[in-house]
Design a protein around this motif. Structure first.
Motif, mmCIF file in Angstrom:
data_model
loop_
_atom_site.group_PDB
_atom_site.id
_atom_site.type_symbol
_atom_site.label_atom_id
_atom_site.label_comp_id
_atom_site.label_asym_id
_atom_site.label_seq_id
_atom_site.Cartn_x
_atom_site.Cartn_y
_atom_site.Cartn_z
ATOM 1 N N ARG A 1 0.952 -1.162 0.136
ATOM 2 C CA ARG A 1 0.097 -0.053 -0.093
ATOM 3 C C ARG A 1 0.845 1.113 -0.096
ATOM 4 N N SER A 2 0.475 2.420 -0.452
ATOM 5 C CA SER A 2 0.817 3.572 -0.476
ATOM 6 C C SER A 2 1.182 4.021 1.099
ATOM 7 N N ALA A 3 2.004 4.800 1.431
ATOM 8 C CA ALA A 3 2.239 5.564 2.719
ATOM 9 C C ALA A 3 1.173 6.355 3.118
ATOM 10 N N VAL A 4 0.794 6.353 4.173
ATOM 11 C CA VAL A 4 -0.341 7.263 4.539
ATOM 12 C C VAL A 4 0.192 7.733 6.196
ATOM 13 N N ALA A 5 -0.462 9.035 6.378
ATOM 14 C CA ALA A 5 -0.065 9.674 7.705
ATOM 15 C C ALA A 5 -1.162 10.395 8.213
ATOM 16 N N ILE A 6 -1.425 10.704 9.528
ATOM 17 C CA ILE A 6 -2.392 11.332 10.371
ATOM 18 C C ILE A 6 -1.600 12.474 10.949
ATOM 19 N N VAL A 7 -2.000 13.616 11.035
ATOM 20 C CA VAL A 7 -1.365 14.707 11.745
ATOM 21 C C VAL A 7 -1.987 15.281 12.982
ATOM 22 N N SER A 8 -1.512 15.898 14.032
ATOM 23 C CA SER A 8 -2.193 16.211 15.073
ATOM 24 C C SER A 8 -2.971 17.466 14.711
ATOM 25 N N TYR A 9 -3.797 17.983 15.614
ATOM 26 C CA TYR A 9 -4.434 19.067 15.128
ATOM 27 C C TYR A 9 -3.433 20.508 15.109
ATOM 28 N N LYS A 10 -2.596 20.339 16.186
ATOM 29 C CA LYS A 10 -1.690 21.406 16.176
ATOM 30 C C LYS A 10 -0.811 21.437 14.885
ATOM 31 N N GLY A 11 -0.336 20.093 14.580
ATOM 32 C CA GLY A 11 0.454 19.949 13.300
ATOM 33 C C GLY A 11 -0.124 20.518 12.195
#
Length: 124
Positions: A71-81
């Motif tokens: 799969r392609s790489a995925v990420a989640i960011v924090s609200y602050k980020g």
């Protein structure tokens, strides 16, 4: 009484082992058209969010399919980020950035109330 203490110590060790498998702090190099810097983040597994009451503010959290090697790489960011790195733009969902040299799609922004101690700004 000694057996009770031994049992508690073993339980704490098992919890630490389980928790450490779902979260590993790491500096992550992010490169976009606007920024190029290292930010605090973590390598996580699907349990990191699934075992909390956290909800996504935008997009979604990880699902089983996100962890397959092909799969392609995925990420989640924090609200602050999201505010700091992406100027709170909702169109960040689905956008591609370079994280540690790998093209990665941003799939979610964590709720502003989700801020585990030392959790960083981005999770991969």
């Amino acid at each position: 009484m000694r057996g009770a203490f031994l049992g508690i110590a073993l339980l704490l060790d098992l919890c630490f082992i389980g928790c450490s498998r779902s979260y590993s702090p790491k500096q992550i190099r992010i490169v976009t058209t606007e920024i190029s810097r290292s930010v605090p983040g973590a390598l996580v597994n699907r349990e990191f969010f699934a075992n909390s009451s956290a909800r996504a503010y935008l997009g979604r959290f990880f699902v089983e399919d996100d962890f397959h090697r092909d799969r392609s790489a995925v990420a989640i960011v924090s609200y602050k980020g999201w505010q700091n790195m992406f100027h709170a733009r909702p169109e960040v969902i689905g956008s591609k950035v370079q994280l540690d040299g790998r093209q990665t799609a941003i799939i979610g922004v964590a709720d502003p109330n989700f801020a585990p101690s030392g959790a960083g700004e981005i999770w991969i």
